[in-house]
Design a protein around this motif. Structure first.
Motif, mmCIF file in Angstrom:
data_model
loop_
_atom_site.group_PDB
_atom_site.id
_atom_site.type_symbol
_atom_site.label_atom_id
_atom_site.label_comp_id
_atom_site.label_asym_id
_atom_site.label_seq_id
_atom_site.Cartn_x
_atom_site.Cartn_y
_atom_site.Cartn_z
ATOM 1 N N LEU A 228 0.832 -1.201 0.000
ATOM 2 C CA LEU A 228 0.000 0.000 0.000
ATOM 3 C C LEU A 228 0.869 1.255 0.000
ATOM 4 C CD1 LEU A 228 -3.310 0.586 1.807
ATOM 5 C CD2 LEU A 228 -1.550 2.326 1.980
ATOM 6 N N PHE A 229 1.966 1.217 0.776
ATOM 7 C CA PHE A 229 2.855 2.376 0.833
ATOM 8 C C PHE A 229 3.488 2.658 -0.532
ATOM 9 C CE2 PHE A 229 4.064 3.706 5.357
ATOM 10 C CZ PHE A 229 2.784 3.451 5.822
ATOM 11 N N ALA A 230 3.581 1.634 -1.382
ATOM 12 C CA ALA A 230 4.145 1.833 -2.715
ATOM 13 C C ALA A 230 3.156 2.489 -3.671
ATOM 14 C CB ALA A 230 4.598 0.493 -3.296
ATOM 15 N N ASP A 231 1.894 2.566 -3.264
ATOM 16 C CA ASP A 231 0.846 3.177 -4.079
ATOM 17 C C ASP A 231 0.627 4.606 -3.597
ATOM 18 O OD1 ASP A 231 -1.484 4.012 -5.343
ATOM 19 O OD2 ASP A 231 -2.491 2.083 -5.140
ATOM 20 N N VAL A 232 1.166 5.564 -4.329
ATOM 21 C CA VAL A 232 1.128 6.964 -3.900
ATOM 22 C C VAL A 232 -0.303 7.447 -3.715
ATOM 23 C CG1 VAL A 232 1.734 9.320 -4.539
ATOM 24 C CG2 VAL A 232 3.314 7.454 -5.036
ATOM 25 N N GLY A 278 14.567 -1.419 -0.955
ATOM 26 C CA GLY A 278 14.218 -2.442 -1.935
ATOM 27 C C GLY A 278 13.040 -3.299 -1.522
ATOM 28 N N ASP A 279 12.925 -3.626 -0.202
ATOM 29 C CA ASP A 279 11.822 -4.470 0.254
ATOM 30 C C ASP A 279 10.582 -3.653 0.580
ATOM 31 O OD1 ASP A 279 12.628 -3.172 2.530
ATOM 32 O OD2 ASP A 279 13.098 -4.984 3.682
ATOM 33 N N GLY A 280 10.680 -2.329 0.485
ATOM 34 C CA GLY A 280 9.536 -1.481 0.756
ATOM 35 C C GLY A 280 9.188 -1.325 2.217
ATOM 36 N N HIS A 281 10.039 -1.869 3.117
ATOM 37 C CA HIS A 281 9.727 -1.827 4.541
ATOM 38 C C HIS A 281 10.256 -0.574 5.232
ATOM 39 C CE1 HIS A 281 8.729 -6.362 5.154
ATOM 40 N NE2 HIS A 281 8.133 -5.834 4.106
ATOM 41 N N GLN A 348 -5.348 9.974 12.746
ATOM 42 C CA GLN A 348 -6.351 9.874 11.691
ATOM 43 C C GLN A 348 -5.815 9.063 10.511
ATOM 44 O OE1 GLN A 348 -9.691 11.361 11.695
ATOM 45 N NE2 GLN A 348 -9.760 9.796 10.095
ATOM 46 N N PHE A 349 -4.535 9.276 10.182
ATOM 47 C CA PHE A 349 -3.902 8.513 9.101
ATOM 48 C C PHE A 349 -3.887 7.028 9.425
ATOM 49 C CE2 PHE A 349 0.205 6.701 7.572
ATOM 50 C CZ PHE A 349 -0.136 6.587 6.231
ATOM 51 N N ALA A 350 -3.570 6.677 10.686
ATOM 52 C CA ALA A 350 -3.529 5.270 11.082
ATOM 53 C C ALA A 350 -4.904 4.630 10.946
ATOM 54 C CB ALA A 350 -3.022 5.153 12.520
ATOM 55 N N ALA A 351 -5.947 5.348 11.367
ATOM 56 C CA ALA A 351 -7.303 4.805 11.258
ATOM 57 C C ALA A 351 -7.696 4.613 9.791
ATOM 58 C CB ALA A 351 -8.290 5.733 11.966
ATOM 59 N N ASN A 352 -7.356 5.584 8.946
ATOM 60 C CA ASN A 352 -7.675 5.473 7.518
ATOM 61 C C ASN A 352 -6.886 4.340 6.860
ATOM 62 O OD1 ASN A 352 -9.431 7.618 7.717
ATOM 63 N ND2 ASN A 352 -7.947 9.132 7.019
ATOM 64 N N LEU A 353 -5.637 4.170 7.283
ATOM 65 C CA LEU A 353 -4.796 3.095 6.734
ATOM 66 C C LEU A 353 -5.394 1.733 7.071
ATOM 67 C CD1 LEU A 353 -2.092 2.616 5.236
ATOM 68 C CD2 LEU A 353 -1.003 2.443 7.482
ATOM 69 N N GLU A 354 -5.866 1.569 8.297
ATOM 70 C CA GLU A 354 -6.498 0.315 8.704
ATOM 71 C C GLU A 354 -7.735 0.036 7.854
ATOM 72 O OE1 GLU A 354 -6.740 -3.142 10.414
ATOM 73 O OE2 GLU A 354 -5.325 -1.763 11.389
ATOM 74 N N ARG A 355 -8.531 1.072 7.597
ATOM 75 C CA ARG A 355 -9.728 0.898 6.767
ATOM 76 C C ARG A 355 -9.350 0.501 5.333
ATOM 77 N NH1 ARG A 355 -11.155 5.902 9.370
ATOM 78 N NH2 ARG A 355 -12.721 5.572 10.981
ATOM 79 N N LYS A 356 -8.325 1.173 4.808
ATOM 80 C CA LYS A 356 -7.910 0.905 3.427
ATOM 81 C C LYS A 356 -7.411 -0.528 3.279
ATOM 82 C CE LYS A 356 -7.127 2.972 -0.632
ATOM 83 N NZ LYS A 356 -8.154 3.741 -1.372
ATOM 84 N N LEU A 357 -6.611 -0.994 4.239
ATOM 85 C CA LEU A 357 -6.081 -2.349 4.181
ATOM 86 C C LEU A 357 -7.176 -3.395 4.357
ATOM 87 C CD1 LEU A 357 -2.841 -1.753 6.265
ATOM 88 C CD2 LEU A 357 -2.904 -2.467 3.874
ATOM 89 N N SER A 358 -8.259 -3.002 5.024
ATOM 90 C CA SER A 358 -9.372 -3.922 5.233
ATOM 91 C C SER A 358 -10.340 -3.926 4.060
ATOM 92 C CB SER A 358 -10.123 -3.557 6.517
ATOM 93 O OG SER A 358 -9.266 -3.661 7.640
ATOM 94 N N GLY A 359 -10.038 -3.151 3.020
ATOM 95 C CA GLY A 359 -10.880 -3.124 1.838
ATOM 96 C C GLY A 359 -12.017 -2.126 1.898
ATOM 97 N N GLU A 360 -12.052 -1.300 2.948
ATOM 98 C CA GLU A 360 -13.089 -0.291 3.048
ATOM 99 C C GLU A 360 -12.718 0.922 2.200
ATOM 100 O OE1 GLU A 360 -14.198 0.717 7.020
ATOM 101 O OE2 GLU A 360 -13.718 -1.281 7.786
ATOM 102 N N THR A 361 -13.700 1.680 1.816
ATOM 103 C CA THR A 361 -13.473 2.920 1.067
ATOM 104 C C THR A 361 -13.211 4.057 2.043
ATOM 105 O OG1 THR A 361 -14.905 2.190 -0.727
ATOM 106 C CG2 THR A 361 -14.449 4.561 -0.577
ATOM 107 N N VAL A 362 -12.135 4.765 1.816
ATOM 108 C CA VAL A 362 -11.816 5.932 2.646
ATOM 109 C C VAL A 362 -12.332 7.155 1.923
ATOM 110 C CG1 VAL A 362 -9.996 7.255 3.771
ATOM 111 C CG2 VAL A 362 -9.789 4.768 3.571
#
Length: 395
Positions: A228-232, A278-281, A348-362
């Motif tokens: 996800l972090f690789a997707d600007v 390189g590993d994106g971490h 707020q970013f952390a909460a939105n990130l959790e939603r995005k990773l769970s497949g919810e629309t932000v």
């Protein structure tokens, strides 16, 4: 009581003030530089304005201890400065002073406008000088004086400096200001053109004025978070107040970020660059932006590191946020307020990130960028109440 090392008007001094002592009290009571005046002592009237590392700041609400190693310039330190000399002559010519109590702070703030404004725009000058109050003149003469100096210097071909603040003093246009040559660009005609006007050098490495460290955890494996972090665009959708206008080139991402706390609002248009391992971490985002209305500029970087948790089923995200703020907003901003605001934006970013990773629309409601001023105040009280009652507060 520890020793405080400062450079005051290009002279190195070592002082031992109490930790609670303001910078204004240090320059007035310890160094007898009484040209810095105290009016409201709440950071409102602007009479105490000085330069800290070339940037105007309220000395009455700045702890001297927070300026360790900084270069401070009071009105006395501008005796031989070319811009201040022209402003003093213009203030006299336009009858821009009467009792003179506000004048030192007026001159310091006006000098910053002369450096940065591309043209003698009356409205922009009134906005830029709105943090300096005068009980005598009605401001007409002050505005005319600043306009006349800007117009005269631009007529002589001396271009504005983007970002305000300089690392050394000297005539603008002479090259004596170390930051001047790197930051001089043609001024934008509209907010949307700010990013296009910024040179590539604007997103070079910089030394942040303040740094905030914060961490949070999301219930998803590191590989998913790294993807996800690789997707600007996906990351921007999770950042409160961010809107991208051009994300095609990771070395020059263009966009805007809008932040509002009660009546104080700013919309920074600018550019950013993304770097990742390189590993994106791990990686960082570094950028710069300008708020056209307040003529303020900011530079910042976000460094991140992803660490597996719960046997790889969760990820700890460590963030290090560094930033520098110059211009009108820096004059009235308190570092503590900025830090608390940044922490809430990260939450707020952390909460939105959790939603995005769970497949919810932000959507706009989840990525809300406006923070209610009362809610912010109540949050500060809740965070600090245990400390006031003799316990410890959670940072």
């Amino acid at each position: 009581m520890s020793t405080l090392a400062l450079t005051i008007n290009r002279r190195t001094v070592d002082l031992r003030p109490e930790p609670r002592t303001s910078l204004a009290d240090v320059v007035r009571d310890h160094l007898d530089l009484t040209g810095t005046h105290l009016g409201c002592e709440h950071g409102v009237c602007g009479a105490c304005t000085v330069l800290i590392d070339g940037v105007p700041a309220r000395s009455c609400i700045t702890f001297a201890a927070a300026c360790e190693g900084a270069a401070v310039t009071t009105i006395e330190g501008l005796d031989d400065d070319e811009i201040a000399t022209e402003l003093r002559a213009a203030f006299t010519r336009e009858h821009a002073l009467q009792c003179g109590y506000c004048t030192p702070g007026m001159l310091v703030s006006a000098r910053d406008l002369v450096l940065r404004l591309p043209e003698a725009d009356e409205q922009a000058i009134r906005i830029g000088m709105s943090g300096n109050l005068c009980r005598c003149t009605g401001y007409v003469g002050i505005v005319r004086a600043v306009m006349s100096v800007i117009a005269a210097r631009r007529a002589r071909g001396i271009q504005p400096v983007v970002g305000g603040g300089r690392t050394t003093l000297g005539p603008a246009g002479s090259g004596h200001g170390a930051a001047e040559a790197a930051l001089r660009v043609a001024a934008p005609s509209a907010a949307a053109s700010v990013a296009a006007a910024l040179p590539a050098a604007a997103i070079a490495d910089f030394a942040p004025a303040a740094t905030i460290e914060q961490a949070f955890e999301v219930q998803h494996p590191p590989a998913d978070v790294a993807a996800l972090f690789a997707d600007v665009a996906a990351v921007a959708a999770c950042l409160p107040g961010v809107a991208l206008t051009n994300a095609g080139d990771p070395n020059r991402i263009e966009g805007e970020i809008r932040v509002q706390v009660g009546p104080i609002a700013a919309q920074f248009a600018g550019i950013a660059r993304i770097e990742s391992a390189g590993d994106g971490h791990s990686g960082r985002i570094i950028g710069t932006g300008n708020d056209r209305r307040s003529r303020s500029s900011t530079q910042g970087e976000i460094r991140y590191r992803l660490t597996p948790r719960s046997e790889g089923r969760a990820t700890r995200v460590d963030l290090t946020i560094g930033y520098s703020l110059t211009g009108l907003l820096a004059q009235v901003g308190r570092s503590g307020l900025v830090r608390d605001l940044a922490r809430r934006l990260v939450d707020q970013f952390a909460a939105n990130l959790e939603r995005k990773l769970s497949g919810e629309t932000v959507g706009p409601a989840q990525a809300a960028q406006h923070l209610n001023g009362l809610a912010l105040l109540l949050g500060l009280i809740r965070a600090r109440l245990p400390r006031w009652l003799g316990g410890t507060s959670r940072r």
